[in-house]
Motif scaffolding. Sequence first.
Motif, short mmCIF file in Angstrom:
data_model
loop_
_atom_site.label_atom_id
_atom_site.label_comp_id
_atom_site.label_asym_id
_atom_site.label_seq_id
_atom_site.Cartn_x
_atom_site.Cartn_y
_atom_site.Cartn_z
N PHE A 98 -10.43 -30.85 1.71
CA PHE A 98 -9.53 -30.01 1.59
C PHE A 98 -9.66 -30.01 0.68
O PHE A 98 -8.18 -28.86 -0.52
N ASP A 99 -9.41 -31.15 -0.83
CA ASP A 99 -9.18 -31.42 -2.17
C ASP A 99 -10.15 -30.34 -2.52
O ASP A 99 -9.13 -28.96 -3.64
N GLN A 100 -11.26 -29.73 -1.88
CA GLN A 100 -12.04 -28.63 -2.91
C GLN A 100 -11.76 -27.79 -2.52
O GLN A 100 -11.61 -26.60 -3.51
N ALA A 101 -11.23 -27.17 -1.04
CA ALA A 101 -10.28 -26.05 -1.50
C ALA A 101 -9.39 -25.85 -2.27
O ALA A 101 -9.48 -24.70 -2.51
N TYR A 102 -8.46 -26.38 -2.10
CA TYR A 102 -7.12 -26.21 -2.45
C TYR A 102 -7.33 -25.92 -4.00
O TYR A 102 -6.72 -24.68 -4.56
N SER A 103 -8.62 -27.05 -4.80
CA SER A 103 -8.58 -26.50 -6.35
C SER A 103 -9.27 -25.48 -6.37
O SER A 103 -8.98 -24.58 -7.68
N GLU A 104 -9.87 -24.99 -5.24
CA GLU A 104 -10.78 -23.19 -5.52
C GLU A 104 -9.73 -22.38 -5.48
O GLU A 104 -9.24 -21.60 -6.28
N PHE A 105 -8.56 -22.37 -3.91
CA PHE A 105 -7.28 -21.41 -4.15
C PHE A 105 -6.77 -21.65 -5.53
O PHE A 105 -6.33 -20.64 -6.13
N LYS A 106 -6.19 -22.45 -6.29
CA LYS A 106 -5.54 -23.23 -8.04
C LYS A 106 -6.58 -21.92 -7.98
O LYS A 106 -6.02 -21.39 -9.42
N ALA A 107 -7.63 -22.53 -9.28
CA ALA A 107 -8.28 -21.74 -9.75
C ALA A 107 -8.66 -20.28 -9.93
O ALA A 107 -8.29 -19.28 -10.84
N GLN A 108 -8.56 -19.66 -8.46
CA GLN A 108 -8.98 -18.07 -8.29
C GLN A 108 -6.89 -17.78 -8.63
O GLN A 108 -6.88 -16.57 -9.42
N TYR A 109 -5.59 -18.46 -8.86
CA TYR A 109 -4.74 -18.13 -8.61
C TYR A 109 -4.18 -18.20 -10.13
O TYR A 109 -3.47 -17.62 -10.57
N ASP A 110 -5.02 -19.11 -10.46
CA ASP A 110 -4.60 -19.20 -12.43
C ASP A 110 -5.32 -17.75 -13.24
O ASP A 110 -5.26 -17.68 -13.97
N LYS A 111 -6.59 -17.93 -12.31
CA LYS A 111 -7.51 -16.82 -12.57
C LYS A 111 -6.12 -15.57 -12.78
O LYS A 111 -6.21 -14.42 -14.37
N ALA A 112 -5.47 -15.43 -11.88
CA ALA A 112 -4.69 -14.36 -11.69
C ALA A 112 -3.49 -14.25 -12.96
O ALA A 112 -3.45 -12.86 -13.10
N ILE A 113 -3.02 -15.54 -12.88
CA ILE A 113 -1.96 -14.78 -13.44
C ILE A 113 -2.71 -15.22 -15.05
O ILE A 113 -1.24 -14.50 -15.62
#
Length: 253
Positions: A98-113
């Motif tokens: 869960f934590d690894q997935a959430y972290s990668e989701f956030k990394a992709q989101y942050d890169k876009a932002i």
Amino acid sequence: MKLIVNIDDLGLTEKVNESVVACFKVGIVQSTTIMMNQPATEHAIALIKQGLVPNVGLHVTLTSGKPILDPSLVPDLVDSDGFFLKQDKVIASETLSFDQAYSEFKAQYDKAINAGIKLTHIDSHHFAAVFPPYKAAFIAFVNDTGIPVRRVDHVVPGCDDLTVPTTEAFSAKFYDDGVTLARLQAVILDFSTQIPNGTLELMSHTTLEGDTRLPTLSRYVDKRVDEFNILTSRALKDWLEIQGIECIGFDSL
């Protein structure tokens, strides 16, 4: 009924990106989602900054290419070479971190932002984020972002945990053998009787002729050109107007 036609895979190749720009100009398509780890991601960002792709969401990617985070930080999500697990491996997994997935989701989101993209919504490549190993982490992540999301019940039932907006319905039938004008019209008419006052999201994938890079990245190639031709056709645009169906983007939810 209102209709959102979302073109997935912005950033995959330059011709995919150019097809999205052309579709936006016609007006049926008013939504797309960008992959942040693909060969033409930077080309897509340049087009967005030029104002040529006005409504862009995030196409969370977990089954193609490498993660945004260092692979050592998401070992459950990658193979021995640091590439994301393929779709069949994800589906076969009972659980993934869960934590690894959430972290990668956030990394992709942050890169876009951080690239200056004002994201309208979120969905996922190959539906990977809504398969059981990732679904809980994905729902938690999208709820934390507070922006709309593609329905998360296409693979496994259940949208109840979402606290962000989504459409009343979603269809993936405009794909492969379903890519004809007649079949597309039938799908739209079917949903218009079910949700006359609601919004349907229709998934699509487009590219232009001569996309030589695409076969190295996807098994779905020739039909993308067919989808493009239909979505930019006068026949479809006139038909939608006759049916009283309004084409919108996720920014209108």
